[in-house]
Design an enzyme around this catalytic site. Structure first.
Site, PDB file in Angstrom:
ATOM      1  N   CYS A  55       0.833  -1.215   0.000  1.00 43.42           N
ATOM      2  CA  CYS A  55       0.000   0.000   0.000  1.00 43.42           C
ATOM      3  C   CYS A  55       0.866   1.264   0.000  1.00 43.42           C
ATOM      4  O   CYS A  55       1.836   1.356   0.752  1.00 43.42           O
ATOM      5  CB  CYS A  55      -0.927  -0.016   1.215  1.00 43.42           C
ATOM      6  SG  CYS A  55      -2.067   1.385   1.219  1.00 43.42           S
ATOM      7  N   CYS A  59       0.105   5.034   6.925  1.00 42.96           N
ATOM      8  CA  CYS A  59      -0.552   4.851   8.230  1.00 42.96           C
ATOM      9  C   CYS A  59       0.435   4.167   9.191  1.00 42.96           C
ATOM     10  O   CYS A  59       0.880   3.032   8.918  1.00 42.96           O
ATOM     11  CB  CYS A  59      -1.825   4.022   8.062  1.00 42.96           C
ATOM     12  SG  CYS A  59      -2.866   4.595   6.684  1.00 42.96           S
ATOM     13  N   CYS A  62       0.229   0.442  10.330  1.00 43.73           N
ATOM     14  CA  CYS A  62      -0.218  -0.603   9.402  1.00 43.73           C
ATOM     15  C   CYS A  62       0.900  -1.467   8.823  1.00 43.73           C
ATOM     16  O   CYS A  62       1.826  -0.959   8.174  1.00 43.73           O
ATOM     17  CB  CYS A  62      -1.024   0.026   8.267  1.00 43.73           C
ATOM     18  SG  CYS A  62      -1.764  -1.263   7.221  1.00 43.73           S
ATOM     19  N   CYS A  99     -16.316  -9.675   5.518  1.00 44.19           N
ATOM     20  CA  CYS A  99     -15.735  -8.377   5.187  1.00 44.19           C
ATOM     21  C   CYS A  99     -14.460  -8.553   4.372  1.00 44.19           C
ATOM     22  O   CYS A  99     -13.529  -9.232   4.805  1.00 44.19           O
ATOM     23  CB  CYS A  99     -15.425  -7.613   6.475  1.00 44.19           C
ATOM     24  SG  CYS A  99     -14.674  -6.021   6.144  1.00 44.19           S
ATOM     25  N   CYS A 130     -19.490  -6.887   3.493  1.00 40.37           N
ATOM     26  CA  CYS A 130     -18.821  -5.648   3.890  1.00 40.37           C
ATOM     27  C   CYS A 130     -17.522  -5.569   3.095  1.00 40.37           C
ATOM     28  O   CYS A 130     -16.930  -6.602   2.783  1.00 40.37           O
ATOM     29  CB  CYS A 130     -18.528  -5.673   5.391  1.00 40.37           C
ATOM     30  SG  CYS A 130     -17.664  -4.188   5.967  1.00 40.37           S
ATOM     31  N   CYS A 190     -19.627   1.195   8.467  1.00 41.45           N
ATOM     32  CA  CYS A 190     -18.853   0.580   9.538  1.00 41.45           C
ATOM     33  C   CYS A 190     -17.675   1.517   9.724  1.00 41.45           C
ATOM     34  O   CYS A 190     -16.865   1.673   8.807  1.00 41.45           O
ATOM     35  CB  CYS A 190     -18.407  -0.819   9.110  1.00 41.45           C
ATOM     36  SG  CYS A 190     -17.226  -1.553  10.259  1.00 41.45           S
ATOM     37  N   ARG A 262     -17.941  -2.995  17.961  1.00 36.28           N
ATOM     38  CA  ARG A 262     -17.166  -4.225  17.712  1.00 36.28           C
ATOM     39  C   ARG A 262     -15.820  -4.228  18.419  1.00 36.28           C
ATOM     40  O   ARG A 262     -15.015  -3.308  18.267  1.00 36.28           O
ATOM     41  CB  ARG A 262     -16.950  -4.431  16.217  1.00 36.28           C
ATOM     42  CG  ARG A 262     -16.215  -5.749  15.940  1.00 36.28           C
ATOM     43  CD  ARG A 262     -16.089  -6.082  14.461  1.00 36.28           C
ATOM     44  NE  ARG A 262     -17.360  -6.010  13.811  1.00 36.28           N
ATOM     45  CZ  ARG A 262     -17.578  -5.337  12.682  1.00 36.28           C
ATOM     46  NH1 ARG A 262     -16.603  -4.727  12.086  1.00 36.28           N
ATOM     47  NH2 ARG A 262     -18.782  -5.307  12.161  1.00 36.28           N
TER      48      ARG A 262
HETATM   49  N1  SAM Z   1      -6.729   0.286   2.982  1.00 36.37           N
HETATM   50  C1  SAM Z   1      -8.037   0.514   3.428  1.00 36.37           C
HETATM   51  C2  SAM Z   1      -8.128   1.690   4.393  1.00 36.37           C
HETATM   52  O1  SAM Z   1      -7.159   2.032   5.023  1.00 36.37           O
HETATM   53  O2  SAM Z   1      -9.222   2.235   4.500  1.00 36.37           O
HETATM   54  C3  SAM Z   1      -8.706  -0.692   4.068  1.00 36.37           C
HETATM   55  C4  SAM Z   1      -7.927  -1.614   4.965  1.00 36.37           C
HETATM   56  S1  SAM Z   1      -7.227  -0.917   6.438  1.00 36.37           S
HETATM   57  C5  SAM Z   1      -6.101  -2.158   6.928  1.00 36.37           C
HETATM   58  C6  SAM Z   1      -8.585  -0.985   7.590  1.00 36.37           C
HETATM   59  C7  SAM Z   1      -8.350  -0.555   9.007  1.00 36.37           C
HETATM   60  O3  SAM Z   1      -7.587  -1.533   9.709  1.00 36.37           O
HETATM   61  C8  SAM Z   1      -7.604   0.720   9.284  1.00 36.37           C
HETATM   62  O4  SAM Z   1      -8.391   1.858   9.110  1.00 36.37           O
HETATM   63  C9  SAM Z   1      -7.213   0.552  10.741  1.00 36.37           C
HETATM   64  O5  SAM Z   1      -8.192   1.114  11.582  1.00 36.37           O
HETATM   65  C10 SAM Z   1      -7.167  -0.968  10.923  1.00 36.37           C
HETATM   66  N2  SAM Z   1      -5.796  -1.427  11.227  1.00 36.37           N
HETATM   67  C11 SAM Z   1      -4.784  -1.556  10.354  1.00 36.37           C
HETATM   68  N3  SAM Z   1      -3.653  -1.961  10.977  1.00 36.37           N
HETATM   69  C12 SAM Z   1      -3.961  -2.086  12.285  1.00 36.37           C
HETATM   70  C13 SAM Z   1      -3.217  -2.453  13.442  1.00 36.37           C
HETATM   71  N4  SAM Z   1      -1.916  -2.752  13.377  1.00 36.37           N
HETATM   72  N5  SAM Z   1      -3.851  -2.494  14.634  1.00 36.37           N
HETATM   73  C14 SAM Z   1      -5.164  -2.173  14.715  1.00 36.37           C
HETATM   74  N6  SAM Z   1      -5.916  -1.814  13.658  1.00 36.37           N
HETATM   75  C15 SAM Z   1      -5.323  -1.750  12.455  1.00 36.37           C
HETATM   76  C1  DTB Z   2     -11.257  -2.582  11.258  1.00 38.19           C
HETATM   77  O1  DTB Z   2     -11.610  -1.568  11.881  1.00 38.19           O
HETATM   78  N1  DTB Z   2     -10.394  -3.484  11.717  1.00 38.19           N
HETATM   79  C2  DTB Z   2     -10.153  -4.513  10.736  1.00 38.19           C
HETATM   80  C3  DTB Z   2     -11.167  -4.150   9.629  1.00 38.19           C
HETATM   81  N2  DTB Z   2     -11.699  -2.902  10.064  1.00 38.19           N
HETATM   82  C4  DTB Z   2     -10.769  -4.136   8.226  1.00 38.19           C
HETATM   83  C5  DTB Z   2      -8.741  -4.624  10.322  1.00 38.19           C
HETATM   84  C6  DTB Z   2      -7.776  -4.866  11.446  1.00 38.19           C
HETATM   85  C7  DTB Z   2      -6.423  -5.053  10.868  1.00 38.19           C
HETATM   86  C8  DTB Z   2      -5.395  -5.428  11.893  1.00 38.19           C
HETATM   87  C9  DTB Z   2      -4.045  -5.575  11.295  1.00 38.19           C
HETATM   88  C10 DTB Z   2      -3.924  -6.664  10.267  1.00 38.19           C
HETATM   89  O2  DTB Z   2      -4.395  -7.806  10.499  1.00 38.19           O
HETATM   90  O3  DTB Z   2      -3.308  -6.412   9.215  1.00 38.19           O
HETATM   91 FE1  SF4 Z   3      -2.897   1.235   3.315  1.00 35.06          FE
HETATM   92 FE2  SF4 Z   3      -2.854   0.120   5.709  1.00 35.06          FE
HETATM   93 FE3  SF4 Z   3      -3.337   2.717   5.496  1.00 35.06          FE
HETATM   94 FE4  SF4 Z   3      -5.200   0.934   4.637  1.00 35.06          FE
HETATM   95  S1  SF4 Z   3      -4.500   1.257   6.738  1.00 35.06           S
HETATM   96  S2  SF4 Z   3      -4.484   2.792   3.577  1.00 35.06           S
HETATM   97  S3  SF4 Z   3      -3.837  -0.719   3.908  1.00 35.06           S
HETATM   98  S4  SF4 Z   3      -1.411   1.692   4.926  1.00 35.06           S
END
Ligand code: SAM
Ligand code: DTB
Ligand code: SF4
Length: 344
Positions: A55, A59, A62, A99, A130, A190, A262
């Protein structure tokens, strides 16, 4: 008297809730929970990463951001049939919502028909659908809705004033815009965030304030506890006090009485007792299945045992058309997830 659905929460009001003695806060949240839900029922969603890693966004939490070295291998978008196989397994294991997540800043228009085929296929299995694909245009949101998408996940992630410490590649306003397109397309929202990223209590209250003061409360509110992934900038962040997590759940329940709150990422490292406290504080939804997107989630056997020990059950999926969250199962009125009637 039923608690009011408010969109004018002030930060100091939410902070005053956070500051209550924990037993009093839990009592107030539990009371609100019972006004709208059966507290023994928990909505169960399963996640699948249909496009992992690589990506371009930054973030800080992430593992899928290309720029951090987390060991996540980037993949292409999965084949529809592989996705449907995972959805069948999720349904057989007891999930009612599936989802699909993609590590995109936003989908390209040419990705939409492929995702639409996945959505239509999952819906045809009798699951709620979702997706979480990043920022959407109004046309993309409408196309997903037409494909049969029920919910779109797009998080605010944190308080507006802490956001710039975590993400620099898109603005808070971009998120609010996508959420508006999602609502306008007739999708359910959501939307939640992450705690334990080093934010203050005031900023946790700020996240909940931003969520509760959206034009409509999100239908589902995922509260994630940061999963500290090595290689991400937040890998060494101090762990949030578990009771502070419980307080966040309770205040979310009070501020958004009708939403599914959730218990999301971070459950793997929570004790059964901490999760039980979260359910008592008003959480009524979980991610279920051994993997979140790239990180582990509790084993299904552990969750099934936890539900049995706590006397919880999966919320039934009820087809109803009143859009007020009530339907009929075996002659009894139940509060349930709302999906479109089959004829809609
Ligand atoms: N890329 C898209 C976005 O950012 O909207 C969708 C997938 S993204 C991984 C969805 C959500 O996962 C993020 O908004 C964040 O709240 C959650 N997330 C990602 N990494 C995480 C982590 N290490 N711990 C907790 N939540 C996480
Ligand atoms: C959300 O709020 N939490 C989920 C879902 N929406 C997509 C994702 C959590 C991701 C946690 C880190 C991972 O497994 O990569
Ligand atoms: Fe990309 Fe992760 Fe940010 Fe979603 S949360 S936009 S997958 S870097």
């Amino acid at each position: 008297m039923a608690s009011e659905i408010r969109h004018d929460w002030r930060r100091d009001e939410l902070l005053a809730l956070f500051d209550l003695p924990l037993p009093e806060l839990l009592y107030r949240a539990a009371r609100v929970h019972r006004e709208h839900f059966d507290p023994a029922e928990v909505q169960v969603s399963t996640l699948l990463s249909v496009k992992t890693g690589g990506c371009p966004e930054d973030c800080a939490y992430c593992p899928q951001a290309q720029r951090y070295h987390t060991g996540v291998q980037a993949t292409k978008l999965m084949d529809t049939e592989q996705v449907l196989e995972k959805a069948r397994q999720a349904k057989a294991a007891g999930a009612s919502r599936f989802c699909m997540g993609a590590a995109w800043r936003s989908p390209r228009d040419r990705d939409i028909p492929k995702v639409a085929a996945m959505i239509a296929g999952v819906k045809a299995l009798g699951l709620e659908t979702c997706a979480t694909l990043g920022m959407l245009s109004p046309d993309q949101a409408r196309a997903l809705r037409e494909a049969g998408l029920d919910y779109y996940n797009h998080n605010l992630d944190t308080a507006p004033e802490f956001y710039g410490d975590i993400i620099h590649t898109r603005e808070y306003q971009d998120r609010l815009d996508t959420l508006a397109y999602v609502r306008e397309a007739g999708l359910k929202t959501c939307c939640g965030g992450i705690v334990g990223m080093g934010e203050s209590r005031e900023q946790r209250a700020g996240l909940l304030q931003a969520l509760a003061n959206l034009p409509a409360h999100p239908d589902s509110v995922p509260i994630n506890r940061l999963v500290r992934v090595p290689g991400t900038p937040l890998a060494e962040t101090a762990e949030l006090d578990p009771f502070e997590f419980v307080r966040t759940i309770a205040v979310a329940r009070i501020a958004m009485p009708r939403s599914m709150v959730r218990l999301s990422a971070g459950r793997e490292s929570m004790s059964d007792e901490l999760q039980a406290l979260c359910f008592m504080a008003g959480a009524n939804s979980i991610f279920y299945g051994e993997q979140l997107l790239t990180t582990p989630n509790p084993a299904t056997g552990r969750d099934q045992a936890l539900f049995a020990r706590l006397g919880l059950r999966a919320m039934p999926l009820v087809v109803c058309d009143d859009h007020h969250g009530t339907g009929t199962v075996a002659g009894a009125t139940v509060h349930a997830q709302i999906i479109e009637p089959a004829s809609a």
